[in-house]
Design a protein around this motif. Structure first.
Motif, PDB file in Angstrom:
ATOM      1  N   VAL A   1      22.344 -12.297 -63.598  1.00  0.00           N
ATOM      2  CA  VAL A   1      22.383 -10.983 -62.950  1.00  0.00           C
ATOM      3  C   VAL A   1      22.878 -11.123 -61.512  1.00  0.00           C
ATOM      4  CG1 VAL A   1      20.616  -9.931 -64.417  1.00  0.00           C
ATOM      5  CG2 VAL A   1      19.913 -11.041 -62.302  1.00  0.00           C
ATOM      6  N   THR A   2      22.496 -12.216 -60.854  1.00  0.00           N
ATOM      7  CA  THR A   2      22.970 -12.467 -59.494  1.00  0.00           C
ATOM      8  C   THR A   2      24.456 -12.790 -59.497  1.00  0.00           C
ATOM      9  OG1 THR A   2      20.802 -13.180 -58.718  1.00  0.00           O
ATOM     10  CG2 THR A   2      22.712 -13.993 -57.502  1.00  0.00           C
ATOM     11  N   GLU A   3      24.904 -13.533 -60.493  1.00  0.00           N
ATOM     12  CA  GLU A   3      26.330 -13.843 -60.586  1.00  0.00           C
ATOM     13  C   GLU A   3      27.159 -12.566 -60.730  1.00  0.00           C
ATOM     14  OE1 GLU A   3      26.404 -18.338 -62.392  1.00  0.00           O
ATOM     15  OE2 GLU A   3      26.330 -16.691 -63.845  1.00  0.00           O
ATOM     16  N   PHE A   4      26.646 -11.604 -61.501  1.00  0.00           N
ATOM     17  CA  PHE A   4      27.380 -10.355 -61.687  1.00  0.00           C
ATOM     18  C   PHE A   4      27.496  -9.554 -60.388  1.00  0.00           C
ATOM     19  CE2 PHE A   4      27.230  -9.499 -66.525  1.00  0.00           C
ATOM     20  CZ  PHE A   4      28.614  -9.552 -66.617  1.00  0.00           C
ATOM     21  N   VAL A   5      26.380  -9.422 -59.647  1.00  0.00           N
ATOM     22  CA  VAL A   5      26.430  -8.564 -58.457  1.00  0.00           C
ATOM     23  C   VAL A   5      27.058  -9.248 -57.250  1.00  0.00           C
ATOM     24  CG1 VAL A   5      24.475  -7.139 -59.194  1.00  0.00           C
ATOM     25  CG2 VAL A   5      24.059  -9.142 -57.739  1.00  0.00           C
ATOM     26  N   SER A   6      27.028 -10.595 -57.222  1.00  0.00           N
ATOM     27  CA  SER A   6      27.565 -11.317 -56.066  1.00  0.00           C
ATOM     28  C   SER A   6      28.960 -11.884 -56.303  1.00  0.00           C
ATOM     29  CB  SER A   6      26.633 -12.473 -55.679  1.00  0.00           C
ATOM     30  OG  SER A   6      26.666 -13.499 -56.659  1.00  0.00           O
ATOM     31  N   GLY A   7      29.316 -12.079 -57.566  1.00  0.00           N
ATOM     32  CA  GLY A   7      30.604 -12.686 -57.879  1.00  0.00           C
ATOM     33  C   GLY A   7      30.645 -14.187 -57.675  1.00  0.00           C
ATOM     34  N   VAL A   8      29.480 -14.814 -57.466  1.00  0.00           N
ATOM     35  CA  VAL A   8      29.400 -16.258 -57.238  1.00  0.00           C
ATOM     36  C   VAL A   8      28.904 -16.952 -58.503  1.00  0.00           C
ATOM     37  CG1 VAL A   8      28.315 -18.099 -55.892  1.00  0.00           C
ATOM     38  CG2 VAL A   8      28.971 -15.948 -54.772  1.00  0.00           C
ATOM     39  N   ASP A   9      29.612 -17.972 -58.959  1.00  0.00           N
ATOM     40  CA  ASP A   9      29.201 -18.758 -60.122  1.00  0.00           C
ATOM     41  C   ASP A   9      28.203 -19.809 -59.647  1.00  0.00           C
ATOM     42  OD1 ASP A   9      29.071 -20.816 -62.161  1.00  0.00           O
ATOM     43  OD2 ASP A   9      30.826 -19.867 -63.069  1.00  0.00           O
ATOM     44  N   ILE A  10      26.931 -19.578 -59.930  1.00  0.00           N
ATOM     45  CA  ILE A  10      25.860 -20.421 -59.400  1.00  0.00           C
ATOM     46  C   ILE A  10      25.914 -21.828 -59.987  1.00  0.00           C
ATOM     47  CG2 ILE A  10      23.337 -20.710 -59.309  1.00  0.00           C
ATOM     48  CD1 ILE A  10      23.190 -17.612 -59.162  1.00  0.00           C
ATOM     49  N   VAL A  11      26.202 -21.959 -61.267  1.00  0.00           N
ATOM     50  CA  VAL A  11      26.228 -23.281 -61.903  1.00  0.00           C
ATOM     51  C   VAL A  11      27.387 -24.121 -61.361  1.00  0.00           C
ATOM     52  CG1 VAL A  11      26.389 -24.529 -64.083  1.00  0.00           C
ATOM     53  CG2 VAL A  11      25.052 -22.429 -63.954  1.00  0.00           C
ATOM     54  N   LYS A  12      28.536 -23.502 -61.145  1.00  0.00           N
ATOM     55  CA  LYS A  12      29.642 -24.246 -60.544  1.00  0.00           C
ATOM     56  C   LYS A  12      29.292 -24.690 -59.126  1.00  0.00           C
ATOM     57  CE  LYS A  12      33.516 -22.251 -63.134  1.00  0.00           C
ATOM     58  NZ  LYS A  12      34.735 -21.412 -63.039  1.00  0.00           N
ATOM     59  N   GLU A  13      28.622 -23.826 -58.373  1.00  0.00           N
ATOM     60  CA  GLU A  13      28.198 -24.202 -57.020  1.00  0.00           C
ATOM     61  C   GLU A  13      27.236 -25.379 -57.071  1.00  0.00           C
ATOM     62  OE1 GLU A  13      29.253 -23.071 -53.940  1.00  0.00           O
ATOM     63  OE2 GLU A  13      30.778 -22.099 -55.173  1.00  0.00           O
ATOM     64  N   GLN A  14      26.342 -25.390 -58.061  1.00  0.00           N
ATOM     65  CA  GLN A  14      25.416 -26.516 -58.217  1.00  0.00           C
ATOM     66  C   GLN A  14      26.181 -27.829 -58.369  1.00  0.00           C
ATOM     67  OE1 GLN A  14      22.829 -24.982 -61.596  1.00  0.00           O
ATOM     68  NE2 GLN A  14      21.311 -25.940 -60.256  1.00  0.00           N
ATOM     69  N   ILE A  15      27.192 -27.819 -59.219  1.00  0.00           N
ATOM     70  CA  ILE A  15      27.958 -29.046 -59.484  1.00  0.00           C
ATOM     71  C   ILE A  15      28.747 -29.460 -58.248  1.00  0.00           C
ATOM     72  CG2 ILE A  15      29.771 -30.065 -60.914  1.00  0.00           C
ATOM     73  CD1 ILE A  15      28.838 -28.149 -63.183  1.00  0.00           C
ATOM     74  N   ARG A  16      29.375 -28.494 -57.575  1.00  0.00           N
ATOM     75  CA  ARG A  16      30.150 -28.805 -56.368  1.00  0.00           C
ATOM     76  C   ARG A  16      29.258 -29.391 -55.275  1.00  0.00           C
ATOM     77  NH1 ARG A  16      32.397 -23.318 -57.077  1.00  0.00           N
ATOM     78  NH2 ARG A  16      34.447 -23.453 -58.101  1.00  0.00           N
ATOM     79  N   VAL A  17      28.110 -28.757 -55.054  1.00  0.00           N
ATOM     80  CA  VAL A  17      27.196 -29.218 -54.003  1.00  0.00           C
ATOM     81  C   VAL A  17      26.689 -30.625 -54.314  1.00  0.00           C
ATOM     82  CG1 VAL A  17      24.883 -28.856 -53.040  1.00  0.00           C
ATOM     83  CG2 VAL A  17      26.499 -26.944 -53.179  1.00  0.00           C
ATOM     84  N   ALA A  18      26.332 -30.871 -55.578  1.00  0.00           N
ATOM     85  CA  ALA A  18      25.857 -32.203 -55.965  1.00  0.00           C
ATOM     86  C   ALA A  18      26.936 -33.253 -55.748  1.00  0.00           C
ATOM     87  CB  ALA A  18      25.414 -32.189 -57.428  1.00  0.00           C
ATOM     88  N   ASN A  19      28.191 -32.841 -55.850  1.00  0.00           N
ATOM     89  CA  ASN A  19      29.314 -33.753 -55.628  1.00  0.00           C
ATOM     90  C   ASN A  19      29.549 -34.038 -54.147  1.00  0.00           C
ATOM     91  OD1 ASN A  19      31.676 -35.185 -56.898  1.00  0.00           O
ATOM     92  ND2 ASN A  19      32.817 -33.773 -55.566  1.00  0.00           N
ATOM     93  N   GLY A  20      28.819 -33.325 -53.272  1.00  0.00           N
ATOM     94  CA  GLY A  20      28.975 -33.523 -51.834  1.00  0.00           C
ATOM     95  C   GLY A  20      29.836 -32.485 -51.150  1.00  0.00           C
ATOM     96  N   ASN A  21      30.347 -31.528 -51.908  1.00  0.00           N
ATOM     97  CA  ASN A  21      31.176 -30.473 -51.341  1.00  0.00           C
ATOM     98  C   ASN A  21      30.336 -29.459 -50.571  1.00  0.00           C
ATOM     99  OD1 ASN A  21      32.756 -31.821 -53.215  1.00  0.00           O
ATOM    100  ND2 ASN A  21      33.824 -29.997 -53.899  1.00  0.00           N
TER     101      ASN A  21
END
Length: 455
Positions: A300-320
């Protein structure tokens, strides 16, 4: 970016993670129990490896087998999803020791915020409002009686290491306290291997409001708005929506700022959720707990914000760094999620495993998403959680979202097992829900008694 990640989970969240990883160009490894040999996540991943028998303690909770699978397949990181080992600091620490990136916060932060007592103490230090309650662990009924007298009834008993509605009891008076404490403590010991409890004054009636936060390793923390998760049965969420109709502009700014302050205080990294209880009569809100993982209701947050939370999780874990700044986050429309379970609402929500003989999932139109691992011919095993799908809709406003959800649920057709689709359809059509007039007591005290009178 990682070359390969292992998904230490099953069902729709495993499918969700595999899809996000594939869109990032990251290879995936699925794990499965012998009961899940034919599960969808096994078919979708680039590789799959069996980690044990059907019982979750011997497979999806078997840390040694999962880590061995990661080493054997060359996975550089592990995404735990939600449930199972997602909030287990021991597992996160083992990943760190083996130089495998845990896609989530550090074990240290997980210990700090995953344990409700530690989290409460940290929030007091951070200046985030908390409800009156015990200052440390409560182990005996004598301690519980004394503390309850000091803070006043009604109270909530909660497992210190708890989650998912386990080890929680509402207590109205001293006569109820001892049996409730003993039952909650036994449940907590069985579920988490830890019988430590704590006590809070009950905020009632209340709204359950949670704020989605994201943090990266560079110290940046942002929020993605709030979700209203007040429609619950036995402390388990049934339906979630964003934004909350109970919150105006000023209060929204206050509660999201408090969530960011909380996450910054503990140097939080990756996706997390700060949960609050809102007293609508006073407009005051209180920290309840933090979930140090991705939530079931993140779409529901992804729909209203337009942010893909799972992709952000992977990017952040990668150090991005986070791909968005707070000033770049904009909110649009209204989103609602209904959890679809293989259960019989007319028979006290008894689980209904079995073979799906026919399946039609709703589709068509803008703003409709179904997250599921079901397919026609799939046999739902009896060993795991009964959730089999999530229907998520997005509309320009709340009315449009409600109508879209009603349409989607009317189209949802599963044969071979009993589901709660009709229950969800009645709930989303209830006049109180349509009006946004509900709190955490509504489903159990108002809706269910009437629903169960039917037939």
């Amino acid at each position: 970016m990682f070359n390969k990640i292992l998904i230490a989970n099953r069902g729709e969240i495993a499918v969700r993670i595999i899809r996000a990883a594939r869109e990032l160009g990251v290879g995936t490894v699925a794990i499965y129990s012998t009961a899940d040999r034919d599960a969808l996540h096994v078919h979708l991943a680039d590789e799959a490896i069996c980690v044990g028998p059907a019982r979750s303690t011997e497979s999806y909770l078997n840390m040694n087998n999962i880590l061995s699978a990661a080493v054997a397949t060359g996975a550089q990181a592990i995404h735990p999803g939600f449930g199972f080992l997602s909030e287990n600091s021991k597992f996160a620490r083992l990943c760190e020791e083996m130089n495998i990136k845990f896609i989530g916060p550090s074990a240290k932060v997980m210990d700090m915020m995953g344990d409700k007592i530690n989290a409460r103490a940290e929030m007091i230090k951070a200046g985030v409002p908390v409800t009156p309650g015990s200052e440390g662990e409560v182990h005996t009924t004598d301690e519980a009686v004394k503390i309850a007298e000091e803070i006043g009834y009604p109270i909530m008993l909660k497992a210190s290491a708890g989650g998912g509605g386990k080890g929680i009891r509402k207590v109205n008076n001293v006569e109820e306290l001892v049996p409730a404490f003993e039952a909650a403590q036994a449940e907590a010991q069985a579920a988490f291997g830890n019988g430590a409890m704590f006590i809070e004054r009950m905020i009632f009636p209340a709204r359950h409001i949670e704020v989605q936060i994201l943090g990266d390793s560079q110290g940046k923390v942002i929020h993605l708005g709030e979700r209203d998760c007040s429609l619950q049965r036995n402390n388990q969420k049934v339906l979630e929506e964003s934004p909350s109709v109970a919150i105006g502009h000023t209060l929204r700014n206050e509660i999201t700022a408090a969530a960011v302050k909380a996450a910054q205080h503990v140097s939080y990294e990756n996706a997390g959720t700060i949960e609050f209880l809102l007293d609508e009569s006073s407009g005051k809100f209180y920290f309840m707990e933090m979930n140090t993982r991705v939530q079931v209701e993140h779409p529901v947050t992804e729909f209203v914000s337009g942010v893909d939370i799972v992709k952000e999780q992977i990017r952040v874990a990668n150090g991005n760094e986070l791909s968005v700044k707070q000033e770049d986050v904009t909110f649009s429309g209204h989103a609602i999620e209904c959890r679809i379970n293989a259960e019989n609402p007319k028979f006290n929500f008894a689980p209904s495993p079995g073979k799906i003989t026919n399946l039609f999932l709703p589709s068509g139109g803008v703003g409709l998403r179904v997250d599921s691992a079901m397919y026609s011919g799939y046999s739902i095993p009896p060993y795991y959680d009964s959730m089999i799908a999530k229907v998520i809709v997005h509309g320009e406003n709340r009315f449009e979202a409600l109508m879209k959800m009603q349409r989607a649920l009317l189209e949802f057709d599963v044969e071979g097992v009993i589901t709660n689709v009709d229950f969800q359809l009645e709930l989303i059509s209830d006049p109180h829900v349509v009006a946004g007039d509900y709190d955490t007591s509504f489903l159990g005290n108002v809706f269910l008694p009437e629903y169960q009178k039917e037939d």
